[in-house]
Design a protein around this motif. Structure first.
Motif, PDB file in Angstrom:
ATOM      1  N   ALA A 190     -23.991  45.948  -7.379  1.00 48.46           N
ATOM      2  CA  ALA A 190     -22.953  46.965  -7.592  1.00 48.46           C
ATOM      3  C   ALA A 190     -21.610  46.309  -7.880  1.00 48.46           C
ATOM      4  O   ALA A 190     -20.864  46.736  -8.763  1.00 48.46           O
ATOM      5  CB  ALA A 190     -22.866  47.878  -6.371  1.00 48.46           C
ATOM      6  N   ARG A 191     -21.325  45.240  -7.123  1.00 47.70           N
ATOM      7  CA  ARG A 191     -20.051  44.551  -7.364  1.00 47.70           C
ATOM      8  C   ARG A 191     -20.055  43.908  -8.746  1.00 47.70           C
ATOM      9  O   ARG A 191     -19.052  43.898  -9.441  1.00 47.70           O
ATOM     10  CB  ARG A 191     -19.818  43.488  -6.271  1.00 47.70           C
TER      11      ARG A 191
ATOM     12  N   GLU B  78     -40.093  42.442   8.056  1.00 45.80           N
ATOM     13  CA  GLU B  78     -39.654  43.668   7.382  1.00 45.80           C
ATOM     14  C   GLU B  78     -38.145  43.852   7.491  1.00 45.80           C
ATOM     15  O   GLU B  78     -37.460  44.205   6.520  1.00 45.80           O
ATOM     16  CB  GLU B  78     -40.386  44.875   7.971  1.00 45.80           C
ATOM     17  N   ALA B  79     -37.626  43.579   8.695  1.00 49.62           N
ATOM     18  CA  ALA B  79     -36.173  43.714   8.879  1.00 49.62           C
ATOM     19  C   ALA B  79     -35.438  42.714   8.011  1.00 49.62           C
ATOM     20  O   ALA B  79     -34.400  43.023   7.390  1.00 49.62           O
ATOM     21  CB  ALA B  79     -35.823  43.524  10.353  1.00 49.62           C
TER      22      ALA B  79
ATOM     23  N   GLN C 209     -32.604  43.044   0.717  1.00 53.06           N
ATOM     24  CA  GLN C 209     -32.516  44.014  -0.360  1.00 53.06           C
ATOM     25  C   GLN C 209     -31.140  44.679  -0.381  1.00 53.06           C
ATOM     26  O   GLN C 209     -30.534  44.881  -1.441  1.00 53.06           O
ATOM     27  CB  GLN C 209     -33.620  45.065  -0.220  1.00 53.06           C
ATOM     28  N   LEU C 210     -30.638  45.024   0.801  1.00 55.90           N
ATOM     29  CA  LEU C 210     -29.307  45.635   0.877  1.00 55.90           C
ATOM     30  C   LEU C 210     -28.240  44.685   0.361  1.00 55.90           C
ATOM     31  O   LEU C 210     -27.325  45.094  -0.360  1.00 55.90           O
ATOM     32  CB  LEU C 210     -29.011  46.040   2.311  1.00 55.90           C
ATOM     33  N   ARG C 211     -28.366  43.442   0.699  1.00 51.90           N
ATOM     34  CA  ARG C 211     -27.391  42.462   0.223  1.00 51.90           C
ATOM     35  C   ARG C 211     -27.487  42.324  -1.292  1.00 51.90           C
ATOM     36  O   ARG C 211     -26.459  42.178  -1.983  1.00 51.90           O
ATOM     37  CB  ARG C 211     -27.630  41.117   0.907  1.00 51.90           C
ATOM     38  N   LEU C 212     -28.697  42.394  -1.847  1.00 50.74           N
ATOM     39  CA  LEU C 212     -28.861  42.261  -3.297  1.00 50.74           C
ATOM     40  C   LEU C 212     -28.263  43.468  -4.019  1.00 50.74           C
ATOM     41  O   LEU C 212     -27.584  43.324  -5.050  1.00 50.74           O
ATOM     42  CB  LEU C 212     -30.349  42.132  -3.623  1.00 50.74           C
TER      43      LEU C 212
END
Length: 424
Positions: free
Chosen positions: A361-362, A346-347, A353-356
């Motif tokens: 956004a960039r 899960e971690a 997901q955060l990296r994606l």
């Protein structure tokens, strides 16, 4: 004294004296001198230094015996020279026994030697030293060439005199120490003229025997140096060195060291000791086996005791007393591992997901659509769809397309204002 004979003369001699006998011939005078000298010096003992040594093919040896002021020719006839134990050399001090003889053809006298020995050292001792030096230089006494005896000797050859005490002593000790040993006796003389050649021939015969032999024992009882001399002869030493069988030398007693002892693979002080060195003692082996049996039994008992203690310790352990407890512990451990694995997965998913999202956004900030959404527009040539970057690229009357964040519009160029380039 040789009989006088008259000499016929045709003319009167100037030395003729009335009533005096006629003169002697050279042969007659020499014969008379020979008779007087050989009778007066029938046996002489002379000491001197050897010089002018000559050994022609005839086998005779000719020398000159000399001291500081005189010398005499001497000869050792072949029959005596063949029995000589040591080698004569120039400058050697010797003692000679013999007779003085006159040699008529030259009118000279000479010493006919019957016995000769080095002065200050015995002939046998000198012969021993000379032969030892010669054979040692050839490596016949090198310890590196000596072979060990087989651990278990089942058959052997005994080279000795069958009538001597050595064979009886040897066989008696063998029978007392070990039964069932095969002994082949190879008979030979062990002393006297020609014994050395017979011993060497016996060693060679033992090596040609077809029956399997483990070693060879050369045995003789004690005796004087003369009695043991056959074991110092070169032919014996070379036969021992050439033997394919390991050789045990048991010649004489402890104080008697022969060249055969030095060439053999093993030296025993006596024939009895040779038997002790060749075969083991049955009694000693029986005692040794009994000791090994006791040690083996003790070692087995110790192993059994240790194994029993280990089994008892295992029987007292929790694994055997409460086997289900171990299963529960292992099951709990597996649950903990599964929970930890789920948390880790899960971690890892959240981090991915955060990296994606960050990358999206960039990417969005760099997209032309994003720029349009902030109030900007995009102008393109109407016909080619190329982006208009400079007003100088346009022509009056040209149709252009303007793209907004939502929708687009077509227009015609009426006028163009070109800004001059900025100065550097």
């Amino acid at each position: 004294m040789a009989a006088k004979r008259p000499i016929k003369r045709e003319t009167p001699s100037l030395f003729a004296v009335p009533g005096q006998a006629a003169p002697l011939s050279v042969s007659e005078l020499t014969a008379q001198i020979k008779a007087v000298v050989e009778h007066s010096f029938a046996r002489v003992h002379v000491a001197g230094e050897i010089g002018d040594l000559a050994t022609p093919a005839s086998g005779h040896i000719y020398v000159t015996l000399k001291d500081d002021t005189a010398q005499i020719r001497a000869v050792l006839w072949r029959s005596k020279a063949e029995r000589l134990k040591f080698a004569l050399a120039e400058g050697m001090e010797v003692l000679c026994r013999g007779t003085v003889e006159i040699y008529p053809p030259r009118g000279t006298y000479q010493l006919v030697i019957d016995q000769i020995e080095p002065r200050g050292i015995g002939a046998l001792q000198l012969a021993f030293r000379q032969l030892h030096a010669k054979l040692s230089a050839e490596g016949l006494f090198d310890p590196a060439r000596k072979r060990p005896l087989p651990q278990w000797v089942r058959s052997l050859a005994l080279v000795t005199s069958p009538s001597g005490a050595a064979v009886r002593d040897f066989v008696q000790v063998l029978r007392r120490r070990w039964r069932g040993l095969s002994v082949l006796i190879v008979p030979t003389r062990v002393q006297g003229e020609g014994a050395g050649a017979e011993i060497a021939a016996a060693i060679q015969r033992a090596n040609r025997v077809r029956r399997p032999l483990d070693c060879l024992v050369l045995a003789r009882g004690g005796g004087s140096s003369d009695d043991l001399w056959a074991f110092n002869e070169e032919v014996v030493v070379r036969a021992i060195a050439a033997s394919r069988l390991p050789v045990v030398s048991a010649v004489g007693h402890e104080i008697d060291v022969t060249l055969a002892d030095l060439a053999a693979d093993l030296r025993a002080l006596t024939p009895s000791e040779a038997a002790e060195r060749v075969v083991p003692s049955a009694e000693e082996w029986a005692a040794r086996l009994a000791q090994w049996d006791r040690r083996l039994a003790g070692a087995v008992r110790l192993r059994l005791t240790a194994a029993r203690a280990q089994v008892e310790a295992l029987a007292r352990s929790a694994v055997f007393r409460r086997p289900e407890e171990l299963v529960r512990v292992k099951a709990q451990y597996l649950d903990e591992l599964a929970d930890a694995a789920a948390r880790a997965i899960e971690a890892s998913r959240r981090n991915a997901q955060l990296r994606l999202e960050s990358a999206a956004a960039r990417l969005e900030s760099l997209s032309p659509l994003g720029v349009l959404a902030r109030g900007y527009s995009l102008t393109q040539h109407g016909d080619a769809g190329r982006v208009v970057r400079d007003a100088a690229d346009l022509r009056p009357g040209e149709i252009i397309t303007t793209r907004f964040a939502r929708g687009k519009a077509a227009s015609r160029v009426e006028s163009i204002e070109v800004e001059p380039p900025e100065a550097d």
